[in-house]
Write a protein that holds these residues in place. Structure first.
Motif, PDB file in Angstrom:
ATOM      1  N   LEU A  76       0.703  -1.347  -0.105  1.00 11.08           N
ATOM      2  CA  LEU A  76      -0.112   0.023   0.029  1.00 11.08           C
ATOM      3  C   LEU A  76       0.921   1.172   0.002  1.00 11.08           C
ATOM      4  O   LEU A  76       0.580   2.165  -0.732  1.00 11.08           O
ATOM      5  CB  LEU A  76      -1.092   0.059   1.280  1.00 11.08           C
ATOM      6  CG  LEU A  76      -2.185  -1.158   1.236  1.00 11.08           C
ATOM      7  CD1 LEU A  76      -2.773  -1.521   2.438  1.00 11.08           C
ATOM      8  CD2 LEU A  76      -3.132  -0.849   0.141  1.00 11.08           C
ATOM      9  N   VAL A  77       1.931   1.114   1.080  1.00 13.14           N
ATOM     10  CA  VAL A  77       2.793   2.476   0.928  1.00 13.14           C
ATOM     11  C   VAL A  77       3.213   2.667  -0.664  1.00 13.14           C
ATOM     12  O   VAL A  77       3.865   3.684  -0.924  1.00 13.14           O
ATOM     13  CB  VAL A  77       3.871   2.283   1.933  1.00 13.14           C
ATOM     14  CG1 VAL A  77       5.058   3.342   2.024  1.00 13.14           C
ATOM     15  CG2 VAL A  77       3.219   2.343   3.347  1.00 13.14           C
ATOM     16  N   ALA A  78       3.870   1.511  -1.009  1.00 15.36           N
ATOM     17  CA  ALA A  78       4.367   1.737  -2.483  1.00 15.36           C
ATOM     18  C   ALA A  78       3.683   2.470  -3.408  1.00 15.36           C
ATOM     19  O   ALA A  78       4.302   3.006  -4.699  1.00 15.36           O
ATOM     20  CB  ALA A  78       4.685   0.187  -2.866  1.00 15.36           C
ATOM     21  N   TYR A  92       5.239   6.835  12.821  1.00 13.01           N
ATOM     22  CA  TYR A  92       3.806   6.359  12.519  1.00 13.01           C
ATOM     23  C   TYR A  92       3.647   4.770  12.563  1.00 13.01           C
ATOM     24  O   TYR A  92       4.719   4.186  11.986  1.00 13.01           O
ATOM     25  CB  TYR A  92       3.579   6.992  11.105  1.00 13.01           C
ATOM     26  CG  TYR A  92       3.154   8.256  11.023  1.00 13.01           C
ATOM     27  CD1 TYR A  92       2.047   8.903  11.298  1.00 13.01           C
ATOM     28  CD2 TYR A  92       4.515   9.015  10.560  1.00 13.01           C
ATOM     29  CE1 TYR A  92       1.963  10.238  11.069  1.00 13.01           C
ATOM     30  CE2 TYR A  92       4.085  10.540  10.465  1.00 13.01           C
ATOM     31  CZ  TYR A  92       2.947  10.850  10.669  1.00 13.01           C
ATOM     32  OH  TYR A  92       2.754  12.334  10.664  1.00 13.01           O
ATOM     33  N   VAL A  93       2.481   4.368  13.087  1.00 19.53           N
ATOM     34  CA  VAL A  93       2.469   2.927  13.003  1.00 19.53           C
ATOM     35  C   VAL A  93       0.989   2.636  12.904  1.00 19.53           C
ATOM     36  O   VAL A  93       0.170   3.448  12.934  1.00 19.53           O
ATOM     37  CB  VAL A  93       2.770   2.345  14.475  1.00 19.53           C
ATOM     38  CG1 VAL A  93       4.134   2.398  14.781  1.00 19.53           C
ATOM     39  CG2 VAL A  93       1.962   2.962  15.451  1.00 19.53           C
ATOM     40  N   VAL A 151       7.567   8.438   6.499  1.00 22.21           N
ATOM     41  CA  VAL A 151       9.001   7.540   6.497  1.00 22.21           C
ATOM     42  C   VAL A 151       8.849   6.867   7.889  1.00 22.21           C
ATOM     43  O   VAL A 151       8.658   7.096   8.694  1.00 22.21           O
ATOM     44  CB  VAL A 151      10.128   8.768   6.563  1.00 22.21           C
ATOM     45  CG1 VAL A 151      10.159   9.490   7.658  1.00 22.21           C
ATOM     46  CG2 VAL A 151      11.289   7.787   6.184  1.00 22.21           C
ATOM     47  N   GLY A 152       9.186   5.380   7.592  1.00 26.22           N
ATOM     48  CA  GLY A 152       9.448   4.987   8.522  1.00 26.22           C
ATOM     49  C   GLY A 152       8.270   4.064   9.343  1.00 26.22           C
ATOM     50  O   GLY A 152       8.364   3.382  10.226  1.00 26.22           O
ATOM     51  N   ILE A 153       7.033   4.282   8.552  1.00 29.36           N
ATOM     52  CA  ILE A 153       5.927   3.507   9.039  1.00 29.36           C
ATOM     53  C   ILE A 153       5.987   2.031   8.998  1.00 29.36           C
ATOM     54  O   ILE A 153       6.568   1.487   8.378  1.00 29.36           O
ATOM     55  CB  ILE A 153       4.702   4.056   8.282  1.00 29.36           C
ATOM     56  CG1 ILE A 153       3.234   3.562   8.979  1.00 29.36           C
ATOM     57  CG2 ILE A 153       4.837   3.645   6.948  1.00 29.36           C
ATOM     58  CD1 ILE A 153       2.037   3.958   8.455  1.00 29.36           C
ATOM     59  N   TYR A 154       5.383   1.462  10.059  1.00 34.18           N
ATOM     60  CA  TYR A 154       5.490   0.141  10.227  1.00 34.18           C
ATOM     61  C   TYR A 154       4.209  -0.460  10.930  1.00 34.18           C
ATOM     62  O   TYR A 154       3.366   0.249  11.367  1.00 34.18           O
ATOM     63  CB  TYR A 154       6.558  -0.404  10.925  1.00 34.18           C
ATOM     64  CG  TYR A 154       6.752  -0.112  12.418  1.00 34.18           C
ATOM     65  CD1 TYR A 154       6.257  -0.865  13.682  1.00 34.18           C
ATOM     66  CD2 TYR A 154       7.108   1.241  12.914  1.00 34.18           C
ATOM     67  CE1 TYR A 154       6.206  -0.723  14.767  1.00 34.18           C
ATOM     68  CE2 TYR A 154       7.001   1.661  13.963  1.00 34.18           C
ATOM     69  CZ  TYR A 154       6.853   0.687  15.057  1.00 34.18           C
ATOM     70  OH  TYR A 154       6.849   1.058  16.340  1.00 34.18           O
TER      71      TYR A 154
END
Length: 321
Positions: free
Chosen positions: A50-52, A88-89, A63-66
């Motif tokens: 989804l982030v892609a 962000y998570v 940036v760095g969301i997981y």
């Protein structure tokens, strides 16, 4: 990835267990640890897909969301949040992952064999909710008051053993499972994409402590989420998330199966509840929004026209508010 999920689906064919007095118990998963590990990996891969598809600006912002995994096994939940480092998570818990697996299996069985397992499982959960509903309270909903019946496994004999092993069913189950997780992760991601929650210190570095979602993080995230998840925001997130889900190569079918089960729980008088339902109201309306958004996505793409950009509906929240 598909082969791995199909393998787990095979080893996770549920066992019928009976007590000494002959009373049937719920079916038991013989490989819960392996299934949970693959479920978590599938959720992480769904977020990556989804982030892609996000714009360059949104990728930079998040940036760095997981995906953070809450080990709660009874109170199903998923939400957007900031961790204690300010990253962000998207948080999902083990109770949700377990329920998602059963919904995917039921949906796949219905598609291959023409059964009604999604409806039957929803009815089973609704009946369990009615039996386990908490006593009326004038105070706020507390996690300790949730009995967790919304995540019960299906009863003995619910799935026919030969149908459960059918290769065609297992292949569809893997796809629908990814779609259930994708739909839920996409919804929570959308709250962040729309800027409704602002985390103070997003970084690309994955910290060692990120592997554990602590009780303090859970409580703080819920406090913020209770302000964030207004009904209109939830519906907007459903519409935008559905477009993102289809952009990432998934369909809405798994998510709609999930919503149909949650709707049955929500519509049960005096249901025991869950944190998820406390945040995500009006499931029947949400399903209508998902269907409409999917139809609109297909019309737009059939005409080869650009989809309109979504806008946040109200000012964002800070993680500290």
């Amino acid at each position: 990835m598909l082969k791995k999920i199909v393998l787990v689906a095979r080893v996770a064919v549920l066992l019928a267990v009976a007590s000494a007095d002959g009373v049937a118990h719920a079916q038991v998963d013989p490989a819960p640890a392996a299934a949970l590990a693959i479920a978590r990996r599938t959720a992480t891969e769904a977020l990556s897909a989804l982030v892609a598809r996000l714009s360059t600006d949104d990728k930079r912002k998040l940036v760095g969301i997981y995906v953070a995994f809450d080990e709660s096994a009874t109170d199903m939940n998923a939400l957007a949040a900031c961790d204690d480092d300010g990253d962000y998570v998207v948080v999902v818990n083990d109770a949700f992952l377990r329920l998602a697996r059963t919904v995917a299996a039921a949906q796949a069985t219905d598609e291959i064999f023409g059964t009604h397992k999604v409806d039957e499982y929803a009815a089973f959960l609704a009946g369990s909710q009615a039996q386990g509903a908490r006593a009326a309270s004038t105070g706020p909903l507390r996690a300790s008051e949730l009995v967790g019946v919304s995540t019960l496994p299906p009863p003995v004999g619910f799935f026919d053993a030969s149908q459960a092993r059918a290769p065609a069913k297992l292949a569809i189950e893997a796809v629908r499972f990814r779609e259930v997780l994708g739909a839920v992760v996409a919804h929570e991601l959308t709250h962040l994409v729309l800027g409704e929650l602002v985390c103070p210190n997003p970084t690309a570095t994955h910290e060692r402590g990120d592997d554990v979602w602590t009780r303090e993080e859970r409580e703080h995230a819920l406090t913020v989420a209770l302000k964030l998840y207004a009904p209109l925001r939830v519906l907007l997130a459903d519409g935008v998330a559905t477009s993102g889900l289809l952009d990432a190569g998934m369909t809405e079918q798994g998510g709609l199966a999930w919503l149909s089960v949650v709707d049955r729980i929500e519509s049960t008088p005096g249901h025991a509840g869950s944190t998820y339902l406390a945040l995500h109201h009006d499931t029947a309306v949400r399903a209508q929004v998902v269907r409409a958004a999917a139809d609109q996505w297909r019309r737009v793409h059939a005409a080869a026209g650009p989809a309109p950009a979504a806008k946040a509906v109200s000012p964002p929240l800070s993680a500290d508010r």
